[in-house]
Write a protein that holds these residues in place. Sequence first.
Motif, PDB file in Angstrom:
ATOM      1  N   UNK A 333       0.824  -1.207   0.000  1.00 16.65           N
ATOM      2  CA  UNK A 333       0.000   0.000   0.000  1.00 16.65           C
ATOM      3  C   UNK A 333       0.859   1.258   0.000  1.00 16.65           C
ATOM      4  N   UNK A 334       1.899   1.255   0.826  1.00 12.95           N
ATOM      5  CA  UNK A 334       2.764   2.423   0.912  1.00 12.95           C
ATOM      6  C   UNK A 334       3.457   2.690  -0.423  1.00 12.95           C
ATOM      7  N   UNK A 335       3.854   1.629  -1.103  1.00 15.37           N
ATOM      8  CA  UNK A 335       4.506   1.801  -2.402  1.00 15.37           C
ATOM      9  C   UNK A 335       3.537   2.351  -3.443  1.00 15.37           C
ATOM     10  N   UNK A 336       2.281   1.911  -3.390  1.00 21.81           N
ATOM     11  CA  UNK A 336       1.283   2.429  -4.332  1.00 21.81           C
ATOM     12  C   UNK A 336       1.052   3.922  -4.095  1.00 21.81           C
ATOM     13  N   UNK A 337       0.929   4.331  -2.838  1.00 19.43           N
ATOM     14  CA  UNK A 337       0.703   5.747  -2.538  1.00 19.43           C
ATOM     15  C   UNK A 337       1.885   6.581  -3.011  1.00 19.43           C
ATOM     16  N   UNK A 338       3.110   6.126  -2.734  1.00 14.00           N
ATOM     17  CA  UNK A 338       4.297   6.870  -3.173  1.00 14.00           C
ATOM     18  C   UNK A 338       4.352   6.956  -4.697  1.00 14.00           C
ATOM     19  N   UNK A 349       8.908  11.392  -2.323  1.00 14.20           N
ATOM     20  CA  UNK A 349       9.237  11.389  -0.898  1.00 14.20           C
ATOM     21  C   UNK A 349      10.574  10.696  -0.667  1.00 14.20           C
ATOM     22  N   UNK A 350      11.448  11.333   0.107  1.00 11.13           N
ATOM     23  CA  UNK A 350      12.756  10.777   0.421  1.00 11.13           C
ATOM     24  C   UNK A 350      12.847  10.465   1.912  1.00 11.13           C
ATOM     25  N   UNK A 351      13.224   9.229   2.245  1.00 12.34           N
ATOM     26  CA  UNK A 351      13.396   8.845   3.654  1.00 12.34           C
ATOM     27  C   UNK A 351      14.765   9.290   4.143  1.00 12.34           C
ATOM     28  N   UNK A 352      14.870   9.739   5.402  1.00 15.13           N
ATOM     29  CA  UNK A 352      16.172  10.150   5.938  1.00 15.13           C
ATOM     30  C   UNK A 352      17.092   8.956   6.170  1.00 15.13           C
ATOM     31  N   UNK A 353      18.378   9.198   6.060  1.00 13.78           N
ATOM     32  CA  UNK A 353      19.362   8.148   6.295  1.00 13.78           C
ATOM     33  C   UNK A 353      19.669   8.034   7.793  1.00 13.78           C
ATOM     34  N   UNK A 354      19.683   6.806   8.356  1.00 15.14           N
ATOM     35  CA  UNK A 354      20.020   6.651   9.780  1.00 15.14           C
ATOM     36  C   UNK A 354      21.450   7.080  10.084  1.00 15.14           C
ATOM     37  N   UNK A 355      21.682   7.441  11.342  1.00  9.70           N
ATOM     38  CA  UNK A 355      23.027   7.753  11.805  1.00  9.70           C
ATOM     39  C   UNK A 355      23.879   6.491  11.861  1.00  9.70           C
ATOM     40  N   UNK A 356      25.209   6.629  11.821  1.00  5.29           N
ATOM     41  CA  UNK A 356      26.066   5.454  12.035  1.00  5.29           C
ATOM     42  C   UNK A 356      25.760   4.824  13.396  1.00  5.29           C
ATOM     43  N   UNK A 357      25.946   3.518  13.484  1.00  6.03           N
ATOM     44  CA  UNK A 357      25.652   2.795  14.728  1.00  6.03           C
ATOM     45  C   UNK A 357      26.472   3.351  15.881  1.00  6.03           C
ATOM     46  N   UNK A 358      25.805   3.609  16.986  1.00  2.00           N
ATOM     47  CA  UNK A 358      26.423   4.123  18.212  1.00  2.00           C
ATOM     48  C   UNK A 358      26.093   3.142  19.327  1.00  2.00           C
TER      49      UNK A 358
END
Length: 459
Positions: A333-338, A349-358
């Motif tokens: 569903x999410x892919x269809x909406x995008x 829509x662009x998803x943010x990149x996670x920080x390096x593992x801490x």
Amino acid sequence: MSEYTLPEFVQAIATEFEIPGVSVGVWADGQESYASHGVTNIDHPLPVDQDTMFVLGSVTKPTTATAIMRLVADGRLELDAPVRRYVPEFTLPDERAAAEITVAQLLNHTAGLDWRLSADTGEGDDALAENVAKMAESELISEPGARASYSQLGFSLAGRIIEKATGLTYERAISELVFEPLGMSHSAFALNDVITQRFAVGHNAGENSALSVVRQWKDNRGNNPGGGLVSSVADQIRLARFHLDAGRTQGGTELLPAELVRQMQQPTVELKASTLGDAFGICWFLREVNGVATVGHGGSANGQFADLLIVPERNFAVVVMSNAGPDSGLAANQMVVKWALEHYLGVVEQAPEPLPYDAALATEVAGDYSNEIMIIALRTDGSGLTIECFIKPEVRAASDTEMAPDMPVADFGLLPDDEFIVTSGGLDGQRGAFTRDEGGAIIGLDLAGRFFGKESVTV
């Protein structure tokens, strides 16, 4: 991705995610377009089409809110009035809170009520009254008005307010206030009203990934106002067009003043780091996507998923329904909406990149977080983080009906400012945020609009 036509993309997504049936409706450039693929039921298959009825889960809520606003327009309800003006028997363990909670706070999830009740109050006409009576045992998660936390309880109470204001059952009132004037002939709540039409059943994947038909088709009647609607993509496009057309039916009749429609789409409370929205309006999740304001709602049932998204400034809407879980339908569903936003509007829509593992921060956030029904388990293995969402074992054991399976373990990463993002599985792209106390200790998290308090530390 945008080079596909709508039917081609729907077929590709249904095939990729192995979903028995998918139905999509789009309102764009002043025209309705529909595409469907697959079947209603793998055991007794019928082709899915634009009138096939799916269980909408929480996409029911905009219909309930629309009915409330019609009663406001008629002078039968006031948003800022205390709930007890209409439901004087409403009781909570916190008497002061019960007296203070307003109708508006139910609709924007700031009443402080928990997510939902585990109790089943039956299928009789007293189901909502009994559901409200059970709230006398439900503790608040926050002071009324203090914060937003998604609540099915709030909408059950809103449904009871509709009953009190109209003298009708909730279901009959919704039919008179919304379904009939909008021509929504493929929308209903009761099995007897659905069974003579074409409807989809849910499917869930077992341990060997094989799909099977679910036997618990929809939620109990006490949860109808927040999650019990069965409807088609064509009917939901009618509802979307009503909100895009400033409260007028397709025949031009004004059912809701334009100012009340606009009021529903204005922010009332901020949501932090939620993929579902930046704020709540009146019921609606309000979200900005690449600079474009959107209004929408998603919903999940047992093996069924639905999404409704409206873009008021572009006179656009997309509705998608699918019948496979626990996470394939949600992801599809999410892919269809995008895709629809990009294909029809050029909005990406662009998803943010996670920080390096801490390692230190991962250890701090790891643990179990819970509400009345569910647990979110965050774990770290020293190199990455995972998230698992599951129904509490005691709740599942106490239920005498089939419940949806738990979501598979997924990866997630941390973002700046105590936010996080899920990076795999059906919740891929979902964002949330941690809450800290005055001393800086993490005491909970928000995901999918819901607050989960931290119970333990487990790495």
